[in-house]
Design a protein around this motif. Sequence first.
Motif, PDB file in Angstrom:
ATOM      1  N   VAL A  36       0.822  -1.203   0.000  1.00  0.00           N
ATOM      2  CA  VAL A  36       0.000   0.000   0.000  1.00  0.00           C
ATOM      3  C   VAL A  36       0.859   1.257   0.000  1.00  0.00           C
ATOM      4  N   ASP A  37       2.102   1.160   0.448  1.00  0.00           N
ATOM      5  CA  ASP A  37       2.974   2.331   0.531  1.00  0.00           C
ATOM      6  C   ASP A  37       3.168   2.998  -0.821  1.00  0.00           C
ATOM      7  N   GLY A  38       3.401   2.213  -1.843  1.00  0.00           N
ATOM      8  CA  GLY A  38       3.607   2.757  -3.193  1.00  0.00           C
ATOM      9  C   GLY A  38       2.394   3.501  -3.725  1.00  0.00           C
ATOM     10  N   PRO A  39       1.209   2.877  -3.699  1.00  0.00           N
ATOM     11  CA  PRO A  39       0.022   3.607  -4.155  1.00  0.00           C
ATOM     12  C   PRO A  39      -0.266   4.875  -3.358  1.00  0.00           C
ATOM     13  N   VAL A  40      -0.003   4.861  -2.055  1.00  0.00           N
ATOM     14  CA  VAL A  40      -0.216   6.069  -1.244  1.00  0.00           C
ATOM     15  C   VAL A  40       0.736   7.170  -1.706  1.00  0.00           C
ATOM     16  N   PHE A  41       1.993   6.816  -1.953  1.00  0.00           N
ATOM     17  CA  PHE A  41       2.953   7.807  -2.427  1.00  0.00           C
ATOM     18  C   PHE A  41       2.544   8.354  -3.795  1.00  0.00           C
ATOM     19  N   LEU A  42       2.139   7.468  -4.695  1.00  0.00           N
ATOM     20  CA  LEU A  42       1.710   7.912  -6.028  1.00  0.00           C
ATOM     21  C   LEU A  42       0.465   8.788  -5.953  1.00  0.00           C
ATOM     22  N   LEU A  79       5.916   8.002   2.935  1.00  0.00           N
ATOM     23  CA  LEU A  79       7.319   7.803   3.298  1.00  0.00           C
ATOM     24  C   LEU A  79       7.444   7.351   4.753  1.00  0.00           C
ATOM     25  N   GLY A  80       6.606   7.911   5.619  1.00  0.00           N
ATOM     26  CA  GLY A  80       6.600   7.477   7.015  1.00  0.00           C
ATOM     27  C   GLY A  80       6.144   6.036   7.164  1.00  0.00           C
ATOM     28  N   PHE A  81       5.111   5.644   6.380  1.00  0.00           N
ATOM     29  CA  PHE A  81       4.641   4.261   6.415  1.00  0.00           C
ATOM     30  C   PHE A  81       5.756   3.310   5.992  1.00  0.00           C
ATOM     31  N   VAL A 129      -9.218   7.734   1.286  1.00  0.00           N
ATOM     32  CA  VAL A 129     -10.022   7.077   2.323  1.00  0.00           C
ATOM     33  C   VAL A 129      -9.845   5.561   2.234  1.00  0.00           C
ATOM     34  N   ILE A 130      -9.938   5.013   1.029  1.00  0.00           N
ATOM     35  CA  ILE A 130      -9.807   3.561   0.854  1.00  0.00           C
ATOM     36  C   ILE A 130      -8.429   3.079   1.296  1.00  0.00           C
ATOM     37  N   LEU A 131      -7.375   3.752   0.842  1.00  0.00           N
ATOM     38  CA  LEU A 131      -6.025   3.337   1.227  1.00  0.00           C
ATOM     39  C   LEU A 131      -5.784   3.526   2.724  1.00  0.00           C
ATOM     40  N   GLY A 132      -6.336   4.593   3.302  1.00  0.00           N
ATOM     41  CA  GLY A 132      -6.218   4.799   4.747  1.00  0.00           C
ATOM     42  C   GLY A 132      -6.918   3.704   5.530  1.00  0.00           C
ATOM     43  N   LEU A 133      -8.098   3.275   5.049  1.00  0.00           N
ATOM     44  CA  LEU A 133      -8.816   2.188   5.721  1.00  0.00           C
ATOM     45  C   LEU A 133      -8.066   0.862   5.609  1.00  0.00           C
ATOM     46  N   VAL A 134      -7.451   0.622   4.463  1.00  0.00           N
ATOM     47  CA  VAL A 134      -6.652  -0.599   4.303  1.00  0.00           C
ATOM     48  C   VAL A 134      -5.482  -0.586   5.287  1.00  0.00           C
ATOM     49  N   CYS A 135      -4.792   0.539   5.379  1.00  0.00           N
ATOM     50  CA  CYS A 135      -3.669   0.651   6.320  1.00  0.00           C
ATOM     51  C   CYS A 135      -4.141   0.494   7.761  1.00  0.00           C
ATOM     52  N   ALA A 136      -5.234   1.158   8.110  1.00  0.00           N
ATOM     53  CA  ALA A 136      -5.744   1.104   9.483  1.00  0.00           C
ATOM     54  C   ALA A 136      -6.218  -0.306   9.836  1.00  0.00           C
ATOM     55  N   GLY A 137      -6.928  -0.948   8.905  1.00  0.00           N
ATOM     56  CA  GLY A 137      -7.400  -2.306   9.160  1.00  0.00           C
ATOM     57  C   GLY A 137      -6.265  -3.295   9.337  1.00  0.00           C
ATOM     58  N   THR A 138      -5.259  -3.177   8.519  1.00  0.00           N
ATOM     59  CA  THR A 138      -4.117  -4.078   8.623  1.00  0.00           C
ATOM     60  C   THR A 138      -3.324  -3.809   9.892  1.00  0.00           C
ATOM     61  N   ALA A 139      -3.214  -2.552  10.265  1.00  0.00           N
ATOM     62  CA  ALA A 139      -2.502  -2.215  11.496  1.00  0.00           C
ATOM     63  C   ALA A 139      -3.255  -2.747  12.715  1.00  0.00           C
ATOM     64  N   ALA A 140      -4.586  -2.646  12.683  1.00  0.00           N
ATOM     65  CA  ALA A 140      -5.384  -3.165  13.791  1.00  0.00           C
ATOM     66  C   ALA A 140      -5.252  -4.677  13.876  1.00  0.00           C
ATOM     67  N   LYS A 141      -5.254  -5.335  12.736  1.00  0.00           N
ATOM     68  CA  LYS A 141      -5.105  -6.799  12.712  1.00  0.00           C
ATOM     69  C   LYS A 141      -3.739  -7.205  13.232  1.00  0.00           C
ATOM     70  N   ALA A 142      -2.702  -6.459  12.839  1.00  0.00           N
ATOM     71  CA  ALA A 142      -1.339  -6.777  13.267  1.00  0.00           C
ATOM     72  C   ALA A 142      -1.154  -6.534  14.764  1.00  0.00           C
ATOM     73  N   SER A 143      -1.801  -5.492  15.306  1.00  0.00           N
ATOM     74  CA  SER A 143      -1.643  -5.207  16.736  1.00  0.00           C
ATOM     75  C   SER A 143      -2.436  -6.157  17.603  1.00  0.00           C
ATOM     76  N   SER A 144      -3.451  -6.846  17.052  1.00  0.00           N
ATOM     77  CA  SER A 144      -4.228  -7.784  17.842  1.00  0.00           C
ATOM     78  C   SER A 144      -3.613  -9.177  17.860  1.00  0.00           C
ATOM     79  N   LYS A 145      -2.551  -9.389  17.076  1.00  0.00           N
ATOM     80  CA  LYS A 145      -1.864 -10.689  17.099  1.00  0.00           C
ATOM     81  C   LYS A 145      -1.151 -10.852  18.433  1.00  0.00           C
ATOM     82  N   PRO A 146      -1.115 -12.090  18.954  1.00  0.00           N
ATOM     83  CA  PRO A 146      -0.427 -12.303  20.236  1.00  0.00           C
ATOM     84  C   PRO A 146       1.050 -12.134  20.168  1.00  0.00           C
TER      85      PRO A 146
END
Length: 146
Positions: A36-42, A79-81, A129-146
């Motif tokens: 997702v980083d590339g499409p966000v930058f573009l 770039l931060g992502f 909005v779509i790319l932000g939701l993808v990033c947020a959803g994936t981050a939430a999924k990654a943070s809920s992993k044990p």
Amino acid sequence: MANVSPTRGDMTGHPDASEMRDRYARVLGGRDVALVDGPVFLLGLYCAASPWIVHYTASQPSLVTHNLIMGIAIGLLALGFTRAPERMYGLSWAMCAIGVWMIISPWVVGENPDAGVVWNNIIIGALAVILGLVCAGTAAKASSKP
């Protein structure tokens, strides 16, 4: 003659094997949305250049500056992502907010925008909005992993 050919041993007996395994998991753990980083930058690049691409630099001077600044902000988020994903994916919601703002900005910042300007910003905003939701959803999924 001496046997100088390298032999591969089993790494499970290595004293630092568990530490190396943990480090490897940490390094790869935050890279779930690397694609997702590339499409966000573009998207940020297009947002910054869109006034010249769509040709509304003369008719909407305040929107030109606005889109340039918003494009730079989206590019910096990308770039931060890429640089520090584990710290930056909390700002995915900011990307969604930027997207919503981009959708309404032609009427707030612009002066009687025409259809090309409006559709340009709606598409940029919807993609943000779509790319932000993808990033947020994936981050939430990654943070809920044990």
